[in-house]
Scaffold this motif. Structure first.
Motif, mmCIF file in Angstrom:
data_model
loop_
_atom_site.group_PDB
_atom_site.id
_atom_site.type_symbol
_atom_site.label_atom_id
_atom_site.label_comp_id
_atom_site.label_asym_id
_atom_site.label_seq_id
_atom_site.Cartn_x
_atom_site.Cartn_y
_atom_site.Cartn_z
ATOM 1 N N MET A 1 0.827 -1.202 0.000
ATOM 2 C CA MET A 1 0.000 0.000 0.000
ATOM 3 C C MET A 1 0.861 1.251 0.000
ATOM 4 O O MET A 1 0.446 2.316 -0.417
ATOM 5 N N LEU A 2 2.098 1.095 0.522
ATOM 6 C CA LEU A 2 2.951 2.277 0.620
ATOM 7 C C LEU A 2 3.718 2.552 -0.676
ATOM 8 O O LEU A 2 4.313 3.599 -0.830
ATOM 9 N N ILE A 3 3.662 1.554 -1.582
ATOM 10 C CA ILE A 3 4.407 1.757 -2.835
ATOM 11 C C ILE A 3 3.689 2.808 -3.665
ATOM 12 O O ILE A 3 2.464 2.780 -3.803
ATOM 13 N N LYS A 4 4.466 3.731 -4.191
ATOM 14 C CA LYS A 4 3.846 4.752 -5.026
ATOM 15 C C LYS A 4 3.637 4.200 -6.431
ATOM 16 O O LYS A 4 4.574 3.841 -7.123
ATOM 17 N N ILE A 5 2.388 4.154 -6.814
ATOM 18 C CA ILE A 5 2.049 3.541 -8.089
ATOM 19 C C ILE A 5 2.639 4.330 -9.252
ATOM 20 O O ILE A 5 3.054 3.752 -10.253
ATOM 21 N N ASP A 6 2.768 5.637 -9.105
ATOM 22 C CA ASP A 6 3.308 6.465 -10.186
ATOM 23 C C ASP A 6 4.735 6.061 -10.560
ATOM 24 O O ASP A 6 5.093 5.997 -11.728
ATOM 25 N N ASN A 7 5.542 5.802 -9.520
ATOM 26 C CA ASN A 7 6.932 5.418 -9.792
ATOM 27 C C ASN A 7 6.992 4.057 -10.468
ATOM 28 O O ASN A 7 7.802 3.831 -11.355
ATOM 29 N N LEU A 8 6.102 3.187 -10.001
ATOM 30 C CA LEU A 8 6.094 1.834 -10.563
ATOM 31 C C LEU A 8 5.770 1.864 -12.048
ATOM 32 O O LEU A 8 6.253 1.029 -12.805
ATOM 33 N N TRP A 9 4.956 2.823 -12.444
ATOM 34 C CA TRP A 9 4.563 2.897 -13.855
ATOM 35 C C TRP A 9 5.781 3.053 -14.754
ATOM 36 O O TRP A 9 5.896 2.423 -15.796
ATOM 37 N N TRP A 10 6.739 3.876 -14.313
ATOM 38 C CA TRP A 10 7.959 4.056 -15.110
ATOM 39 C C TRP A 10 8.773 2.774 -15.170
ATOM 40 O O TRP A 10 9.369 2.458 -16.203
ATOM 41 N N PHE A 11 8.768 2.041 -14.057
ATOM 42 C CA PHE A 11 9.454 0.746 -14.054
ATOM 43 C C PHE A 11 8.789 -0.212 -15.044
ATOM 44 O O PHE A 11 9.458 -0.909 -15.792
ATOM 45 N N ALA A 12 7.465 -0.195 -15.012
ATOM 46 C CA ALA A 12 6.725 -1.083 -15.912
ATOM 47 C C ALA A 12 7.006 -0.706 -17.367
ATOM 48 O O ALA A 12 7.195 -1.571 -18.225
ATOM 49 N N LEU A 13 7.062 0.595 -17.621
ATOM 50 C CA LEU A 13 7.334 1.068 -18.973
ATOM 51 C C LEU A 13 8.709 0.578 -19.455
ATOM 52 O O LEU A 13 8.853 0.045 -20.553
ATOM 53 N N ALA A 14 9.708 0.730 -18.580
ATOM 54 C CA ALA A 14 11.062 0.297 -18.937
ATOM 55 C C ALA A 14 11.125 -1.226 -19.016
ATOM 56 O O ALA A 14 11.730 -1.787 -19.938
ATOM 57 N N GLY A 15 10.441 -1.903 -18.077
ATOM 58 C CA GLY A 15 10.475 -3.364 -18.029
ATOM 59 C C GLY A 15 9.925 -4.000 -19.293
ATOM 60 O O GLY A 15 10.412 -5.037 -19.738
ATOM 61 N N GLY A 16 8.939 -3.351 -19.877
ATOM 62 C CA GLY A 16 8.333 -3.893 -21.091
ATOM 63 C C GLY A 16 9.290 -3.955 -22.271
ATOM 64 O O GLY A 16 9.040 -4.677 -23.243
ATOM 65 N N LEU A 17 10.383 -3.192 -22.160
ATOM 66 C CA LEU A 17 11.345 -3.201 -23.274
ATOM 67 C C LEU A 17 12.437 -4.254 -23.091
ATOM 68 O O LEU A 17 13.192 -4.532 -24.021
ATOM 69 N N ILE A 18 12.493 -4.834 -21.881
ATOM 70 C CA ILE A 18 13.550 -5.821 -21.612
ATOM 71 C C ILE A 18 13.508 -6.983 -22.614
ATOM 72 O O ILE A 18 14.543 -7.332 -23.191
ATOM 73 N N PRO A 19 12.314 -7.594 -22.878
ATOM 74 C CA PRO A 19 12.299 -8.704 -23.838
ATOM 75 C C PRO A 19 12.859 -8.310 -25.203
ATOM 76 O O PRO A 19 13.514 -9.113 -25.862
ATOM 77 N N LEU A 20 12.625 -7.074 -25.599
ATOM 78 C CA LEU A 20 13.114 -6.619 -26.901
ATOM 79 C C LEU A 20 14.638 -6.563 -26.916
ATOM 80 O O LEU A 20 15.282 -7.083 -27.837
ATOM 81 N N PHE A 21 15.227 -5.969 -25.865
ATOM 82 C CA PHE A 21 16.692 -5.872 -25.822
ATOM 83 C C PHE A 21 17.325 -7.256 -25.691
ATOM 84 O O PHE A 21 18.372 -7.532 -26.268
ATOM 85 N N TRP A 22 16.660 -8.111 -24.962
ATOM 86 C CA TRP A 22 17.099 -9.493 -24.772
ATOM 87 C C TRP A 22 17.156 -10.186 -26.150
ATOM 88 O O TRP A 22 18.150 -10.840 -26.503
ATOM 89 N N LEU A 23 16.101 -9.993 -26.932
ATOM 90 C CA LEU A 23 16.055 -10.595 -28.268
ATOM 91 C C LEU A 23 17.127 -10.024 -29.180
ATOM 92 O O LEU A 23 17.788 -10.761 -29.928
ATOM 93 N N ILE A 24 17.307 -8.709 -29.117
ATOM 94 C CA ILE A 24 18.324 -8.071 -29.963
ATOM 95 C C ILE A 24 19.703 -8.611 -29.598
ATOM 96 O O ILE A 24 20.514 -8.943 -30.465
ATOM 97 N N ALA A 25 19.941 -8.753 -28.285
ATOM 98 C CA ALA A 25 21.232 -9.279 -27.841
ATOM 99 C C ALA A 25 21.423 -10.713 -28.333
ATOM 100 O O ALA A 25 22.487 -11.072 -28.857
#
Lengths: 206, 318
Positions: A1-25
């Protein structure tokens, strides 16, 4: 409950690109196996399906935990599902078929499993196009029924996955079970809320 | 994970590995001592050959075709007895026991029998056959096989007039084959078949090697069928039995999904699989952004095999 959802959104945004970079690598270091084109193609499709399932998981999680403001995540995951599906198609057309249209046409016409992929992508495209706030405003009441097409889209995507396989059905079965749970949740809540909702309306009128 | 389940064998039944490994040399030495002189080279007393160089090419070998890099061929096999994942079979198949190996020839023949692979090979002329292989999954390779004509082998068993079909049975070795142990998906052992005229066609071979060396286990060691104008699943790996029959055999994939995998399974771009097109294929080893190969009728061997099917509706007999 104490986690700020706004900050997590940026993590989620960046995290979604991990599979792409993984594939490129993996492509750059030649780690895609003996049939790299197929491997690239399949892995992009897998990620699209995974994000689609994540998208469908947001509402049940929100209901169970009563967290608020998760709609943004639903939108983000949905757009990632569309993003990976788009790359999946780009790889099919460009990397595998080198844009040779007669071969592509024959392949699509003669492969029923691809028809379901095309259907799933058309739905994802429509939903992604009507994803921005202004589109939502403009569509008003129609937005929600339109976006319920995600159920058909995910079903079509899963048939697309099942229908090309010759042997191992373990992995698609795993996604099938997840999808059934997530859709089952909606059926349940629909049943549960129908009766009280109607009484609530009649009470409001008094 | 590899789970090894082995039959318990009493200690006194186990041959000393050194004696086992050198058994042929030992026998030779003993025989030589008995004969008190030099011994004529005997095939059964020779170790199984694992390397061949500069062999003569088979009649229809495509000498000018560029073989697929062997690393790809060795790491991309549909060997469902081990795994449904092509790349996993490479390591799992190493558990397969292929020495000793015998082949049974039976059914409609004058001289049925069970033969040690070494004895059988001694009577055959090994040649190199550079053939295309087209999988039903729409990918293809070019493989330089080393093998011998199936017709030559069948001749030695003297087929009877009633022999109309040939059934091939692959090894049943559940102790090393996880999916046989689990009875997963298909009915084991794997069975395939040919019409007798297909079996004795000069294109049809039994292979013992590829790329100049013994066939790797994942590619069907020690003895596999190669029928280059048919989809790859017809080319059974690790064959233990060849039976000549009066009636068409019930083959594994055909039994599993009769509307998807026909008995003939001739490569044919005009007849799609019920779920996918067979018009084009991805050639393994070709790069990103390169076009797919247009699949050829009978995988390009039409000149040799089309007469076998004259008058047949290939859409019906797929």
């Amino acid at each position: 409950m104490l986690i700020k959802i706004d900050n997590l959104w940026w993590f989620a945004l960046a995290g979604g690109l991990i599979p792409l970079f993984w594939l490129i690598a993996d492509a750059a270091f030649d780690h895609l196996g003996a049939n790299p084109i197929q491997s690239l193609h399949i892995r992009l499709g897998d990620w699209s399906l995974r994000f689609l399932i994540l998208t469908l998981a947001v509402t049940p999680v929100q209901t169970v935990t009563q967290w608020r403001g998760m709609a943004e995540y639903r939108q983000l995951f949905g757009l990632y599902a569309f993003f990976y599906a788009s790359l999946h198609i780009v790889v099919y057309l460009l990397v595998d078929h080198a844009l040779i249209w007669p071969t592509i046409a024959t392949d699509i016409i003669e492969s029923p499993y691809i028809w379901f992929g095309v259907l799933a992508y058309m739905i994802l495209f429509l939903l992604a196009a009507t994803s921005p706030k202004w589109a939502k405003k403009r569509l008003g009441k129609n937005w929600k029924p339109l976006h319920r097409f995600i159920y058909i889209g995910s079903g079509a995507g899963l048939i697309h996955y099942f229908w090309q396989l010759k042997g191992n059905l373990v992995e698609p079965s795993f996604y099938l079970i997840l999808l059934l749970i997530l859709l089952g949740f909606r059926v349940l809540t629909c049943f549960k809320t129908r009766q009280p909702a109607q009484t609530a309306i009649s009470k409001g009128r008094q | 994970m590899i789970i090894k389940t082995q039959k318990e064998i009493a200690e006194n039944e186990i041959t000393d590995p050194w004696v086992f490994k050198n058994r042929r040399t030992l026998i030779k030495a003993m025989l030589a001592a008995l004969a008190g002189g030099t011994l004529p080279p005997s095939a059964s007393a020779d170790d199984r050959k694992t390397e061949w160089r500069n062999l003569q090419h088979g009649e229809f070998s495509a000498k000018d075709l560029m073989p697929t890099p062997d690393e790809l061929v060795k790491n991309y096999t549909n060997y469902y007895e081990f795994s449904f994942n092509k790349e996993d079979s490479t390591s799992l198949a190493q558990n397969l026991v292929i020495d000793p190996w015998s082949l049974e020839i039976s059914g409609e023949v004058e001289k049925p029998g069970v033969y040690h692979l070494e004895d059988l090979l001694a009577k055959q002329t090994l040649k190199e056959y550079v053939y295309r292989l087209r999988c039903v999954e729409a990918w293809s390779m070019v493989i330089p096989w080393i093998g011998f004509s199936l017709a030559d082998l069948l001749k030695t068993a003297k087929p009877l007039a009633g022999a109309k079909f040939v059934q091939f049975t692959a090894v049943h070795q559940p102790e090393t084959m996880p999916n046989q142990r689990k009875r997963a998906m298909l009915e084991w052992p794997y069975i395939e078949g040919l019409r007798i005229d297909e079996a004795v066609h000069p294109l049809t071979i039994l292979a013992v090697g590829m790329y100049g060396n013994a066939t790797p286990k994942q590619n069907g060691a020690p003895l596999r069928l190669v029928v280059p104008w048919k989809y790859g699943f017809k080319s059974v790996k690790a064959v233990v039995k060849i039976e000549l029959l009066k009636r068409p055999p019930i083959t594994t994939w055909n039994k599993f999904a009769p509307n998807e995998y026909g008995f003939y399974a001739n490569v044919n771009p005009q007849v799609p699989h019920p779920r996918w097109s067979q018009a084009s294929e991805r050639v393994l080893g070709s790069g990103f952004f390169t076009s797919r190969r247009q699949t050829e009728l009978f995988n390009g061997y039409g000149e040799q095999v089309a007469p076998l099917y004259s008058g047949m509706d290939l859409r019906h007999f797929f």
